[in-house]
Design a protein around this motif. Structure first.
Motif, mmCIF file in Angstrom:
data_model
loop_
_atom_site.group_PDB
_atom_site.id
_atom_site.type_symbol
_atom_site.label_atom_id
_atom_site.label_comp_id
_atom_site.label_asym_id
_atom_site.label_seq_id
_atom_site.Cartn_x
_atom_site.Cartn_y
_atom_site.Cartn_z
ATOM 1 N N SER A 1 9.048 24.327 79.776
ATOM 2 C CA SER A 1 7.708 24.111 80.319
ATOM 3 C C SER A 1 7.523 24.928 81.605
ATOM 4 C CB SER A 1 7.423 22.624 80.529
ATOM 5 O OG SER A 1 7.757 22.214 81.818
ATOM 6 N N ASN A 2 8.558 25.078 82.402
ATOM 7 C CA ASN A 2 8.440 25.947 83.582
ATOM 8 C C ASN A 2 8.103 27.375 83.167
ATOM 9 O OD1 ASN A 2 8.892 24.028 85.495
ATOM 10 N ND2 ASN A 2 10.989 24.631 85.991
ATOM 11 N N ALA A 3 8.835 27.884 82.182
ATOM 12 C CA ALA A 3 8.611 29.269 81.753
ATOM 13 C C ALA A 3 7.153 29.445 81.323
ATOM 14 C CB ALA A 3 9.555 29.617 80.621
ATOM 15 N N ILE A 4 6.644 28.457 80.585
ATOM 16 C CA ILE A 4 5.260 28.565 80.101
ATOM 17 C C ILE A 4 4.274 28.426 81.264
ATOM 18 C CG2 ILE A 4 3.516 27.415 78.689
ATOM 19 C CD1 ILE A 4 5.812 26.746 76.714
ATOM 20 N N ARG A 5 4.585 27.508 82.162
ATOM 21 C CA ARG A 5 3.654 27.253 83.270
ATOM 22 C C ARG A 5 3.568 28.413 84.240
ATOM 23 N NH1 ARG A 5 6.368 22.981 85.669
ATOM 24 N NH2 ARG A 5 4.903 23.202 87.368
ATOM 25 N N TYR A 6 4.691 29.105 84.458
ATOM 26 C CA TYR A 6 4.651 30.182 85.455
ATOM 27 C C TYR A 6 4.404 31.556 84.842
ATOM 28 C CZ TYR A 6 5.975 26.568 88.647
ATOM 29 O OH TYR A 6 5.952 25.414 89.381
ATOM 30 N N THR A 7 4.408 31.648 83.517
ATOM 31 C CA THR A 7 4.145 32.946 82.882
ATOM 32 C C THR A 7 2.670 33.018 82.491
ATOM 33 O OG1 THR A 7 6.389 32.986 82.020
ATOM 34 C CG2 THR A 7 4.794 34.475 80.980
ATOM 35 N N LYS B 1 13.996 32.585 78.426
ATOM 36 C CA LYS B 1 13.717 33.860 79.095
ATOM 37 C C LYS B 1 12.210 34.085 79.072
ATOM 38 C CE LYS B 1 15.683 38.543 78.924
ATOM 39 N NZ LYS B 1 14.506 39.130 79.514
ATOM 40 N N ASP B 2 11.658 34.433 80.226
ATOM 41 C CA ASP B 2 10.201 34.653 80.243
ATOM 42 C C ASP B 2 9.854 36.002 80.864
ATOM 43 O OD1 ASP B 2 9.790 34.500 83.137
ATOM 44 O OD2 ASP B 2 10.140 32.344 82.961
ATOM 45 N N THR B 3 8.593 36.415 80.681
ATOM 46 C CA THR B 3 8.134 37.679 81.266
ATOM 47 C C THR B 3 7.179 37.378 82.420
ATOM 48 O OG1 THR B 3 6.350 37.728 79.662
ATOM 49 C CG2 THR B 3 8.340 38.962 79.105
ATOM 50 N N ARG C 1 9.193 24.505 96.194
ATOM 51 C CA ARG C 1 8.332 25.289 95.307
ATOM 52 C C ARG C 1 8.057 26.626 95.965
ATOM 53 N NH1 ARG C 1 5.190 20.215 95.829
ATOM 54 N NH2 ARG C 1 4.982 19.192 93.797
ATOM 55 N N ILE C 2 7.941 27.660 95.148
ATOM 56 C CA ILE C 2 7.596 28.966 95.708
ATOM 57 C C ILE C 2 6.082 29.064 95.803
ATOM 58 C CG2 ILE C 2 7.816 31.445 95.443
ATOM 59 C CD1 ILE C 2 10.225 30.719 93.527
ATOM 60 N N ASP C 3 5.436 28.757 94.700
ATOM 61 C CA ASP C 3 3.979 28.867 94.660
ATOM 62 C C ASP C 3 3.407 27.465 94.476
ATOM 63 O OD1 ASP C 3 1.341 29.256 94.092
ATOM 64 O OD2 ASP C 3 1.656 30.887 92.653
ATOM 65 N N ARG D 1 0.178 27.094 92.183
ATOM 66 C CA ARG D 1 0.458 27.277 90.743
ATOM 67 C C ARG D 1 1.178 26.029 90.202
ATOM 68 N NH1 ARG D 1 -1.202 29.612 86.355
ATOM 69 N NH2 ARG D 1 0.391 29.681 84.731
ATOM 70 N N SER D 2 2.119 25.520 90.998
ATOM 71 C CA SER D 2 2.855 24.328 90.582
ATOM 72 C C SER D 2 1.899 23.151 90.373
ATOM 73 C CB SER D 2 3.908 23.990 91.630
ATOM 74 O OG SER D 2 4.374 22.674 91.450
ATOM 75 N N ARG D 3 1.004 22.951 91.352
ATOM 76 C CA ARG D 3 0.044 21.840 91.270
ATOM 77 C C ARG D 3 -0.883 21.985 90.088
ATOM 78 N NH1 ARG D 3 -0.324 20.714 96.883
ATOM 79 N NH2 ARG D 3 1.503 19.419 97.209
ATOM 80 N N GLY E 1 2.911 20.424 88.118
ATOM 81 C CA GLY E 1 4.300 20.356 88.600
ATOM 82 C C GLY E 1 4.470 19.315 89.697
ATOM 83 N N THR E 2 5.665 18.774 89.786
ATOM 84 C CA THR E 2 5.950 17.803 90.843
ATOM 85 C C THR E 2 6.929 18.380 91.859
ATOM 86 O OG1 THR E 2 7.796 16.939 89.567
ATOM 87 C CG2 THR E 2 5.679 15.838 89.300
ATOM 88 N N GLY E 3 7.548 19.509 91.535
ATOM 89 C CA GLY E 3 8.575 20.056 92.423
ATOM 90 C C GLY E 3 9.921 19.381 92.207
ATOM 91 N N LEU E 4 9.976 18.501 91.190
ATOM 92 C CA LEU E 4 11.236 17.778 90.944
ATOM 93 C C LEU E 4 11.923 18.232 89.662
ATOM 94 C CD1 LEU E 4 10.080 14.159 91.855
ATOM 95 C CD2 LEU E 4 11.519 15.677 93.215
ATOM 96 N N GLY E 5 11.217 19.050 88.872
ATOM 97 C CA GLY E 5 11.729 19.424 87.555
ATOM 98 C C GLY E 5 13.143 19.990 87.580
ATOM 99 N N LEU E 6 13.353 21.030 88.392
ATOM 100 C CA LEU E 6 14.672 21.662 88.390
ATOM 101 C C LEU E 6 15.736 20.775 89.040
ATOM 102 C CD1 LEU E 6 13.803 25.429 89.025
ATOM 103 C CD2 LEU E 6 14.529 24.317 86.904
ATOM 104 N N ALA E 7 15.315 19.903 89.962
ATOM 105 C CA ALA E 7 16.276 18.949 90.539
ATOM 106 C C ALA E 7 16.787 18.027 89.434
ATOM 107 C CB ALA E 7 15.624 18.143 91.655
#
Ligand code: ADP
Length: 417
Positions: free
Chosen positions: A309-315, A338-340, A358-360, A363-365, A369-375
């Motif tokens: 879902s991260n790959a889709i959300r940020y691509t 893997k994403d582009t 979060r970097i962006d 975009r996360s909001r 995104g909650t900022g907790l996914g990768l944690a």
């Protein structure tokens, strides 16, 4: 006359023996004669025995003392004994290392001359020891200092035997760090919840005070729904995290087919991609070797879905996202996404798994995104003995992979689909 002479000689002899015994006692009791005749001999024998017993007692007491000191040496806490004048009488190695003093060379030195921290010096002189004083350890941690982390010491004095003092020290660096993390975390959570709450409250007020037509009402209610959904997602992620932290590691005897996990990912991924981008994404799913992994099914599913879902959300829409499973030559299994997308600058990569990092932000909001996914992903990986690998460069897309240990990977028994 003869008897009288005999008595004198005997007396003289007796006095000489007494004198000799005294002489020996005065000089070195160890040289007491053994088995001398008469009363002086017996006296000497008894003194010898008494002395031997005393010596043994002293030796035992000395041994006991050494055992006590060895026990205190073994303590993870620092111990320093000060005499009436604040001079070091004894200290263990821990205290010596923490204070940067020498347990032998600095004996009889004034501790306040060796440890110059003003707070410590004032504390020592105050004779009010109801609480501890916290200082940076002057001894250890030169390296730690360079890294910007001082070793923090809690020092408490306990007076004893009149004006003597015992100092106990405790390394509270980890404790303070944990406390700081807890404070940060609470502040972050509060902030994350307050933002949607403020928006919600604003809409409620609007609905209460303004006459709105049906269309406007519907629009406002939809926006309110979004905000409450956001809070719900956040609370769910928080609960997931705390469940992961508080429970035992998953067992190794429940096996789940990779194909089933990926199929679920695919369903979710296509749905999300369709909602986020009108163009959608080019999604692909490949399985190199039909396998099973062992662990907690819901956790594994959640970690894998999260990365997708991260790959889709940020691509951006139209981009490509490739999901793959393969078994490495050494038997480990790798799930990769893997994403582009935009890619991630090197300085952010080590911090991505921190909570709320979060970097962006926007975009996360926007993408929920909650900022907790990768944690959460990192936690799940750790619990399964897996490694989370992140490779990315700005403008070059990203690759997130979970590498499972060979012990948790096996060939699938039943091949379906
Ligand atoms: P969020 O809920 O904000 O996505 P995560 O913990 O899942 O939180 O991710 C942390 C941050 O890592 C994201 O805010 C995003 O900036 C970055 N990130 C994660 N995955 C990707 C990706 N595939 N491409 C680019 N950036 C990513």
């Amino acid at each position: 006359m003869g008897a009288w002479l005999g008595a004198v000689v005997w007396l003289a002899l007796d006095a000489w023996r007494a004198e000799r015994l005294l002489q020996v006692l005065r000089n070195d009791a160890a040289g007491l004669p053994t088995r001398a005749p008469g009363v002086w001999g017996e006296l000497s024998e008894r003194i010898r025995k008494l002395l031997r017993e005393r010596e043994q007692q002293t030796r035992q007491a000395e041994d006991r003392l050494q055992e006590f000191l060895a026990a205190i040496q073994a303590s993870p806490n620092g111990v320093v004994l000060l005499d009436e004048h604040g001079r070091i009488e004894w200290c263990n190695q821990t205290a010596a290392a923490q204070f940067g003093i020498d347990a032998e060379r600095d004996l009889a030195q004034h501790l306040a001359n060796l440890v110059r921290d003003p707070a410590f010096v004032a504390y020592l002189a105050s004779w009010n020891y109801s609480r501890d004083v916290v200082i940076d350890a002057p001894g250890i941690g030169h390296h730690a200092h360079q890294r910007g982390h001082a070793v923090r010491l809690s020092v408490q004095v306990h007076p004893y035997a009149g004006n003597r003092r015992m100092l106990l020290t405790r390394d509270i660096t980890a404790l303070e760090q944990a406390e700081a993390m807890r404070r940060d975390f609470v502040a972050n959570v509060s902030h994350e919840i307050r933002t949607p709450l403020t928006v919600l409250a604003g809409f409620v007020e609007t609905l209460q005070n303004l006459p709105l037509d049906a269309d406007e009402r519907t629009r406002y209610l939809a926006l309110m729904g979004q905000q409450s959904h956001r809070m719900e997602t956040l609370v769910n992620d928080l609960l997931t995290l705390s469940r992961l932290e508080g429970s035992a590691a998953p067992s190794g005897n429940q096996w789940i087919r990779i194909r089933a996990l990926l199929a679920h990912c695919e369903d979710e991924g296509r749905g999300l991609s369709g909602r986020l981008a009108p163009l959608g994404h080019r999604l692909s799913f490949t399985i190199d070797a039909e396998s099973e992994v062992s662990g907690a099914p819901t956790e594994l599913q959640s970690a894998m879905s999260n990365l997708l879902s991260n790959a889709i959300r940020y691509t951006p829409g139209g981009g490509e996202v490739a999901v793959s499973w393969r078994v490495l030559p050494d038997g480990r299994g790798e799930y990769a996404v893997k994403d582009t997308g935009p890619g991630i600058a090197a300085e952010h990569i080590p911090r991505l798994t921190e909570r709320f990092y979060r970097i962006d932000r926007s975009r996360s909001r926007e993408t929920g995104g909650t900022g907790l996914g990768l944690a959460i992903v990192k936690h799940i990986a750790q619990r399964h003995g897996a490694e989370l690998r992140i490779e990315s460069a700005v403008g070059k897309g990203s690759r997130f992979a979970l590498v499972f240990p060979a012990t948790r990977v096996r060939e699938a028994r039943v091949l379906v689909k």
